[in-house]
Motif scaffolding. Structure first.
Motif, mmCIF file in Angstrom:
data_model
loop_
_atom_site.group_PDB
_atom_site.id
_atom_site.type_symbol
_atom_site.label_atom_id
_atom_site.label_comp_id
_atom_site.label_asym_id
_atom_site.label_seq_id
_atom_site.Cartn_x
_atom_site.Cartn_y
_atom_site.Cartn_z
ATOM 1 N N ASN A 2 35.772 38.408 44.940
ATOM 2 C CA ASN A 2 37.059 39.031 45.246
ATOM 3 C C ASN A 2 38.154 38.571 44.294
ATOM 4 O OD1 ASN A 2 36.213 40.663 47.309
ATOM 5 N ND2 ASN A 2 36.695 39.185 48.913
ATOM 6 N N LEU A 3 38.133 37.308 43.905
ATOM 7 C CA LEU A 3 39.167 36.813 43.002
ATOM 8 C C LEU A 3 39.065 37.466 41.630
ATOM 9 C CD1 LEU A 3 39.264 33.024 43.886
ATOM 10 C CD2 LEU A 3 40.909 34.796 44.482
ATOM 11 N N THR A 4 37.854 37.679 41.137
ATOM 12 C CA THR A 4 37.710 38.348 39.843
ATOM 13 C C THR A 4 38.137 39.803 39.945
ATOM 14 O OG1 THR A 4 35.394 38.857 40.275
ATOM 15 C CG2 THR A 4 35.857 36.830 39.080
ATOM 16 N N LEU A 5 37.816 40.470 41.055
ATOM 17 C CA LEU A 5 38.270 41.847 41.242
ATOM 18 C C LEU A 5 39.789 41.914 41.352
ATOM 19 C CD1 LEU A 5 35.764 43.583 43.664
ATOM 20 C CD2 LEU A 5 36.339 44.217 41.338
ATOM 21 N N MET A 6 40.376 40.954 42.060
ATOM 22 C CA MET A 6 41.837 40.932 42.187
ATOM 23 C C MET A 6 42.498 40.739 40.829
ATOM 24 S SD MET A 6 42.103 38.767 45.708
ATOM 25 C CE MET A 6 43.860 38.674 45.876
#
Length: 59
Positions: A2-6
């Motif tokens: 999720n952090l990389t997508l964010m």
């Protein structure tokens, strides 16, 4: 994940501040990420990104 997508959503949003949930989903799918609109909407809400929409001026 999720952090990389964010991070990718934020970087794409800086280049295209008019991208909403649907165009952002399309953009990320073209880059090869297995995403859907519901997940992108949730992540955009967490980052507090609000797209800029063109306002129509009626005369």
């Amino acid at each position: 994940m999720n952090l990389t997508l964010m991070r990718q959503i934020y970087e794409a949003f800086l280049e295209r501040p008019f991208f909403g949930v649907r165009p952002m989903t399309w953009h990320l799918k073209n880059e090869g990420h297995p995403v859907n609109e519901k997940g992108i909407w949730r992540l955009m809400q967490l980052i507090a990104l609000i797209p800029i929409y063109h306002k129509l001026q009626y005369k």
